[in-house]
Every structure is written in structure tokens, then in C-alpha cells.
Design a protein around this motif. Structure first.
Motif, PDB file in Angstrom:
ATOM      1  N   HIS A 217     -23.442  81.204  56.290  1.00  0.00           N
ATOM      2  CA  HIS A 217     -22.707  81.003  55.036  1.00  0.00           C
ATOM      3  C   HIS A 217     -22.469  82.331  54.337  1.00  0.00           C
ATOM      4  N   ALA A 218     -23.430  83.203  54.431  1.00  0.00           N
ATOM      5  CA  ALA A 218     -23.324  84.502  53.760  1.00  0.00           C
ATOM      6  C   ALA A 218     -22.197  85.351  54.335  1.00  0.00           C
ATOM      7  N   GLN A 219     -21.705  84.975  55.524  1.00  0.00           N
ATOM      8  CA  GLN A 219     -20.599  85.719  56.144  1.00  0.00           C
ATOM      9  C   GLN A 219     -19.268  85.010  55.894  1.00  0.00           C
ATOM     10  N   ASP A 220     -19.195  84.237  54.817  1.00  0.00           N
ATOM     11  CA  ASP A 220     -17.972  83.513  54.428  1.00  0.00           C
ATOM     12  C   ASP A 220     -17.580  82.441  55.449  1.00  0.00           C
ATOM     13  N   MET A 221     -18.554  81.839  56.072  1.00  0.00           N
ATOM     14  CA  MET A 221     -18.304  80.711  56.979  1.00  0.00           C
ATOM     15  C   MET A 221     -18.782  79.457  56.248  1.00  0.00           C
ATOM     16  N   ALA A 222     -17.836  78.707  55.681  1.00  0.00           N
ATOM     17  CA  ALA A 222     -18.192  77.597  54.796  1.00  0.00           C
ATOM     18  C   ALA A 222     -18.845  76.433  55.539  1.00  0.00           C
ATOM     19  N   ASP A 223     -18.328  76.082  56.693  1.00  0.00           N
ATOM     20  CA  ASP A 223     -18.826  74.902  57.401  1.00  0.00           C
ATOM     21  C   ASP A 223     -18.962  75.201  58.894  1.00  0.00           C
ATOM     22  N   PRO A 224     -19.940  75.980  59.253  1.00  0.00           N
ATOM     23  CA  PRO A 224     -20.075  76.381  60.659  1.00  0.00           C
ATOM     24  C   PRO A 224     -20.511  75.202  61.538  1.00  0.00           C
ATOM     25  N   LEU A 225     -20.019  75.185  62.759  1.00  0.00           N
ATOM     26  CA  LEU A 225     -20.424  74.186  63.748  1.00  0.00           C
ATOM     27  C   LEU A 225     -21.655  74.742  64.465  1.00  0.00           C
ATOM     28  N   LEU A 226     -22.803  74.097  64.257  1.00  0.00           N
ATOM     29  CA  LEU A 226     -24.068  74.664  64.711  1.00  0.00           C
ATOM     30  C   LEU A 226     -24.832  73.630  65.540  1.00  0.00           C
ATOM     31  N   TYR A 227     -25.361  74.097  66.676  1.00  0.00           N
ATOM     32  CA  TYR A 227     -26.170  73.245  67.542  1.00  0.00           C
ATOM     33  C   TYR A 227     -27.506  73.909  67.809  1.00  0.00           C
ATOM     34  N   ALA A 228     -28.578  73.124  67.638  1.00  0.00           N
ATOM     35  CA  ALA A 228     -29.923  73.606  67.975  1.00  0.00           C
ATOM     36  C   ALA A 228     -30.275  73.028  69.346  1.00  0.00           C
ATOM     37  N   ILE A 229     -30.488  73.907  70.332  1.00  0.00           N
ATOM     38  CA  ILE A 229     -30.659  73.418  71.706  1.00  0.00           C
ATOM     39  C   ILE A 229     -31.808  74.139  72.398  1.00  0.00           C
ATOM     40  N   SER A 230     -32.155  73.561  73.546  1.00  0.00           N
ATOM     41  CA  SER A 230     -33.032  74.252  74.501  1.00  0.00           C
ATOM     42  C   SER A 230     -32.309  74.193  75.848  1.00  0.00           C
ATOM     43  N   SER A 231     -31.602  75.288  76.187  1.00  0.00           N
ATOM     44  CA  SER A 231     -30.845  75.300  77.443  1.00  0.00           C
ATOM     45  C   SER A 231     -31.777  75.261  78.645  1.00  0.00           C
ATOM     46  N   GLN A 232     -33.006  75.784  78.469  1.00  0.00           N
ATOM     47  CA  GLN A 232     -33.957  75.747  79.578  1.00  0.00           C
ATOM     48  C   GLN A 232     -34.310  74.289  79.926  1.00  0.00           C
ATOM     49  N   GLU A 233     -34.573  73.473  78.912  1.00  0.00           N
ATOM     50  CA  GLU A 233     -34.879  72.068  79.163  1.00  0.00           C
ATOM     51  C   GLU A 233     -33.684  71.364  79.786  1.00  0.00           C
ATOM     52  N   ALA A 234     -32.459  71.719  79.376  1.00  0.00           N
ATOM     53  CA  ALA A 234     -31.250  71.084  79.896  1.00  0.00           C
ATOM     54  C   ALA A 234     -31.045  71.379  81.377  1.00  0.00           C
ATOM     55  N   THR A 235     -31.519  72.524  81.837  1.00  0.00           N
ATOM     56  CA  THR A 235     -31.376  72.844  83.262  1.00  0.00           C
ATOM     57  C   THR A 235     -32.471  72.210  84.107  1.00  0.00           C
ATOM     58  N   GLU A 236     -33.579  71.819  83.477  1.00  0.00           N
ATOM     59  CA  GLU A 236     -34.729  71.314  84.237  1.00  0.00           C
ATOM     60  C   GLU A 236     -34.857  69.798  84.198  1.00  0.00           C
ATOM     61  N   LYS A 237     -34.326  69.145  83.184  1.00  0.00           N
ATOM     62  CA  LYS A 237     -34.537  67.713  83.007  1.00  0.00           C
ATOM     63  C   LYS A 237     -33.206  66.990  82.815  1.00  0.00           C
ATOM     64  N   SER A 238     -33.211  65.710  83.165  1.00  0.00           N
ATOM     65  CA  SER A 238     -32.026  64.887  82.921  1.00  0.00           C
ATOM     66  C   SER A 238     -32.165  64.108  81.612  1.00  0.00           C
TER      67      SER A 238
END
Length: 572
Positions: A217-238
Motif C-alpha cells: 500500500h505504501a507504494q501507491d498500490m491500493a488493492d494488490p492481488l496477494l496470495y500466501a502460498i507454500s510452493s514447496q508443499e504444492a510440489t510435494e502433495k496433492s
């Protein structure tokens, strides 16, 4: 409109299949050829659109998990430690091995290295692994910034260890604002849940996301599209943990690919061309609906008429069976061998008067008397012709194309059904006629006993009472010879001739009686056979009607399937 190339091409493929399998009745051969040509040309244009790429840039610092993120997107390993950059300022571009030369991106001033893979999930996606932002400086930094303008989507990747790095946000400030094309990813959030309860993990995750979002927000991005992920888990588990937003992130990325295809389709006016082609199916759709309505009405009409037809035709058939066929059965199945003595002779005399001196098993049967008369034949023919003429009239009235009429005639097959009915009638009649006549063995034995008894009475009469009594008191050869001489002497006497005359008259009388009795037995057996034949013929007629109605139902089902196939094409 959100139609993708894949959707339109599938519909074009269905349309082409209907044309090539002769499933469309409303088009002439010339129209089919012209439409097939247009479909092929449009398909080539669609192939060119489908060959376009969604170009995704992956930007992040050292050790934030960019390679793991790309592997998770691809569903397999495409980025590994073996794919090292020749230099820190090089871009690694991952593309499918079936794809030809890379599209004309502005990479003249930016060094790059190509990496091929076989992951079909990202076949039409170019993944650009950009240099780590914390290794960019000076001229190289500006080249990367210039390259970002040519990307469709830019994924900003950071991790729990680095989402507070000020250099990340400095670079964000320098990039021209295109918020709708930016995706922010906070990676490695699985660390927040290690050795923690779920409640503690979610609390830590909320704090991290809130802090990261505030920095953006401090960089003038009012509504950023943000995802919290674990790509490591995504490669190891279904089955991923509920806190891992990777599935939502992946869905959004591929949605951008489809959106790009939609834009390309509209820009090339391809969707309009496809809709124009599909609209030609409206005539076929309406004609099929009308054809189905006519078939349904005819099927209901046939069902309503069937009972009365069967009753009427059975009445005419019964009259013929009782008159002509019954007499034919009696004449053809009559066998004098069932009679003995005078009865056999009487039967031969009657047969000669009837023009049938005898029947040899080798003689071919004369079935002319068993053919249904012309009136009955005409009645059965009219039933089949009614169905065909009724449907033909309805199709002509609605001005449906000739292929509909041909399809109907192929199904009704009035003449071939009538021919088959006649053949089946003939075969069943032959089978009944060919059945062996009853032997009447009991009746035959009864006749022999009666004739034997009558002969015994004759012998007793011509032998005389005294001669028989002497023979019975003292049976022997002498007495037997004396009895025989007495019989001869008596036969040529007046009383003997009277006895012989009485014996002959009695034999003739019994012969007539036995012959009449045989005729009654034969009539009863023939009546029983006739009833079985009556049921068999009636059953064959009902089966023929049911077969035609079943075929009409099958045609309705086929047309209904074609209607559903047309309905699945958007432009019908």
C-alpha cells in the motif's frame, strides 16, 4: 463473452463431425462442402491464436523459491539447480519443446537463455525467470525494467525472510504502474505452522499478510492481488493445507491465459466468424424439432390404431382359416393308413372322388390352397403403406428436406416389411402343414379288434354248434379237421351263403362307421392345429407392427441425440 480458443475449436469439431457423418439433413452436398471448407480455414486461424503465449515474469530476490513456484505451476519439475544463469543479469525463459521459435519479445538489449520442458499444463505459457532484484544494478537494472513492459503478467515473489527487504519495494516504485497485471506472492508460509498449533499459525500468517500488504500500500498500490502460498508443499502433495492459497493463485494465472486468448479472438474477429457458421445450424435444429414432432404424432397414431387393425385383420384371417385352410388341412392330412379293413378301402374310394388318389411322402406339398386371398394381402399391405404415406404427407406439408424423407423410408420400409411378413406367413404355414398327421394308434387297434371279433363270429356260424362243442370237448387234429370240413360244407350251403352275406354287410357297415369316426377325429386334430396356426399368424402380424413401431422409436432416439448434439453447439 469469455469464449476461449479451445471452446470454439471443440464446437467446430462437433460441427465438422456432424457434417462428415451425414448427420445433418438440411444441407445439400454443395452446402456441406462449402461449410467444411470454411471450418477448415477458421480452424487454421484458431490454431494460430492458440499458438500465442501468456508471458509471465517471475521476479524476486535470492532464495525466495522462484524455481519451486514455477515447478508447482507446471505440475512437474521444469526448473532445477542445473538451470544456472550464465550470468546474474540473464533471463531464463522456460518454454514447451513443441513450441517453435520464441515470439518477438524485445530482448535485443537483455541477455537471455532458453530452457525447454514437456509440461503440457504450461504449454502456452512462457515463464520468464528474471534476475534476482538484489543482484541488479545500473544499466542491467534498467534493461530488466524495460523488459517488464512486454510481459502479460508479473509475479512479485518474496518470502517470510525477505518480505521486509526495502530493495523489493524500491524496485516496485520504479516499475510503471499496471496493478491489474501484478500478482504478489508471499512464499514459504509453511514455516509459520511448523511446531505451532493451527490457531497460532493462522495468527502469525494474518500478521505477516497484513504487514506485507501495508508495505505494498505504501507504494501507491491500493488493492494488490496477494496470495500466501507454500510452493514447496504444492510440489510435494496433492491435498494441500487449507492455509495454502496456491490453488487459487494457479487458477488465476491460467485464467489470465484464457483471457488473453479471448482478446486475441475478438481482435481477429474469429468469434464472429464462428458464430456465423454456427448460426447455419438453426435451420437444421428447427427441422429436427419438426421431424421429431411428426414422428411422435405418428407413433401415437399407430399405437391408437394398432388394436383395431389387429382385430379387423384377425377377423378376415379367421374367416379364411375356417373356410379354406381347414378344408385344406382335412384333405391334405387325410391318411387312409389310419383305417384297416373295409374302412381303408372306403377312404381310398372317397379320395379318388376328391381327386386325390393317395399321398406319397416324397410328393412335394401343393400349398396353393394355403395362400391368403388377395383381399387379406391387400389389407396387410395397406397397414404398412399407411404409416409411410402418413409420414410422407406430413414431411411434404412441412417442407422438410429430402434426406428426412429418405431416412423415414429407410426406417419404415413398407414394401420390405410386407415381403418379410408374407415370407414369415408362408414359412409358418409350411411348418404346420408339414407336421405329421396323428397316427391314431388306439383307434387303429380298436378297429382290428372289432374286425377280428366279427370274423370269429363268422367262423362260429359256419362251423355249427355241434362241431364246435365236440372240438372243445376233445380238441385234437382229428376233431379240428372234422370242424374244418363242416365249415367248408356249410359255406356252400344256403345258410353259409347267408352268413357270408351278413358278414360282408357288417364289414361294410363297420367300414363306413369307422371312416366317419376317423373323419371326426381328424377334424378335431385339424381344428386344434388350426387354432395354433391362427395364434402363430396373429403373433407374427403383431410382431411386424411392433418392429415397425420399435424402429420408429429408434429413429426418434437417434434424432433426439442429434438434437442434443446441436444444442451443445452455442450457435444453434
Amino acid at each position: 463473452m469469455t469464449t476461449t480458443v479451445t471452446q470454439i475449436r471443440k464446437e467446430l469439431e462437433k460441427f465438422q463431425g456432424l457434417l462428415e457423418t451425414e448427420s445433418l439433413f438440411s444441407f445439400s452436398e454443395e452446402e456441406k462442402a462449402a461449410i467444411l471448407k470454411e471450418i477448415n480455414e477458421l480452424d487454421k486461424k484458431m490454431s494460430a491464436v492458440q499458438a500465442s503465449f501468456l508471458t509471465i515474469g517471475i521476479l524476486g530476490g535470492t532464495g525466495v523459491g522462484k524455481s519451486t513456484l514455477m515447478n508447482a505451476l507446471a505440475g512437474t519439475i521444469i526448473a532445477s539447480t542445473s538451470h544456472r544463469r550464465p550470468h546474474t543479469d540473464h533471463v531464463l525463459i522456460y518454454k514447451h519443446e513443441d513450441i517453435g521459435p520464441l515470439p518477438a519479445l524485445d530482448m535485443q538489449n537483455l541477455p537471455w537463455h532458453e530452457v525447454t520442458h514437456t509440461a503440457d499444463a504450461v504449454k502456452h505459457v512462457l515463464l520468464c525467470d528474471l534476475p534476482d532484484y538484489d543482484s541488479l544494478a545500473g544499466e542491467h537494472r534498467q534493461r530488466v525494467l524495460d523488459f517488464l513492459e512486454h510481459l502479460d503478467v508479473l509475479v512479485w515473489v518474496t518470502s517470510l525472510e525477505k518480505y521486509g527487504d526495502s530493495r523489493f519495494y524500491e524496485l516496485l516504485r520504479e516499475v510503471p504502474k499496471a496493478e491489474q497485471n501484478f500478482i504478489f506472492v508471499l512464499n514459504k508460509i509453511d514455516l509459520l505452522f511448523q511446531e505451532k498449533t493451527a490457531e497460532e499459525g493462522y495468527d502469525r500468517l494474518n500478521r505477516a499478510i497484513t504487514t506485507f500488504r501495508n508495505h505494498i500500500h505504501a507504494q501507491d498500490m491500493a488493492d494488490p492481488l496477494l496470495y500466501a502460498i507454500s510452493s514447496q508443499e504444492a510440489t510435494e502433495k496433492s491435498n494441500l493445507a487449507p492455509w495454502n492459497q496456491f490453488p487459487a493463485f494457479r487458477h488465476h494465472v491460467f485464467l489470465q491465459r484464457d483471457k488473453k486468448q479471448v482478446v486475441a479472438i475478438k481482435a481477429a474477429n474469429l468469434e464472429v466468424e464462428a458464430m456465423r457458421l454456427f448460426s447455419s445450424l438453426q435451420r437444421e435444429f428447427r427441422n429436427l424439432q419438426e421431424f421429431l414432432r411428426i414422428l411422435d404424432e405418428t407413433a401415437r397414431d399407430l399405437t391408437a390404431r394398432k388394436a383395431s387393425w389387429v382385430q379387423t385383420d384377425r377377423g378376415a384371417m379367421d374367416s379364411w382359416l375356417d373356410d379354406r385352410v381347414m378344408s385344406g388341412f382335412m384333405r391334405y392330412r387325410s391318411d387312409p393308413a389310419c383305417l384297416v379293413g373295409p374302412g381303408y378301402g372306403i377312404a381310398l374310394v372317397f379320395q379318388s372322388f376328391q381327386g386325390r388318389s393317395g399321398k406319397s411322402p416324397e410328393d412335394p406339398p401343393d400349398l396353393s390352397g394355403f395362400k391368403p386371398p388377395e383381399g387379406i394381402i391387400r389389407s396387410y399391405r395397406k397397414r404398412f403403406e399407411w404409416a409411410e404415406e402418413h409420414l410422407s404427407y406430413a414431411l411434404y406439408r412441412e417442407n422438410l428436406a429430402a434426406p428426412f424423407l429418405e431416412k423415414m423410408r429407410e426406417t419404415v420400409k413398407a414394401q420390405s416389411r410386407f415381403d418379410a411378413l408374407g415370407e414369415r406367413f408362408f414359412n409358418v404355414i409350411v411348418s404346420f402343414v408339414a407336421k405329421p398327421a396323428p397316427a391314431f394308434r388306439g383307434f387303429k387297434l380298436y378297429q382290428a379288434l372289432v374286425y377280428a371279433l366279427l370274423f370269429a363270429f363268422l367262423l362260429m356260424a359256419v362251423g355249427g354248434q355241434s362241431a364246435w362243442l365236440e372240438f372243445l370237448r376233445d380238441p385234437g387234429a382229428g376233431k379240428a379237421l372234422q370242424l374244418f370240413i363242416t365249415m367248408i360244407h356249410t359255406i356252400f350251403s344256403a345258410s353259409g351263403l347267408a352268413a357270408l352275406g351278413s358278414y360282408a354287410l357288417l364289414n361294410l357297415f363297420l367300414g363306413f362307421r369307422f371312416y366317419r369316426r376317423y373323419r371326426r377325429l381328424l377334424q378335431k386334430a385339424s381344428r386344434k392345429t388350426l387354432e395354433a396356426l391362427r395364434l402363430a399368424l396373429s403373433g407374427i402380424w403383431v410382431e411386424s407392427m411392433d418392429e415397425m413401431m420399435h424402429d420408429l422409436e429408434g429413429l426418434k432416439s437417434e434424432m433426439d441425440s442429434r438434437l442434443n448434439a446441436l444444442s451443445s453447439i452455442r450457435g444453434k
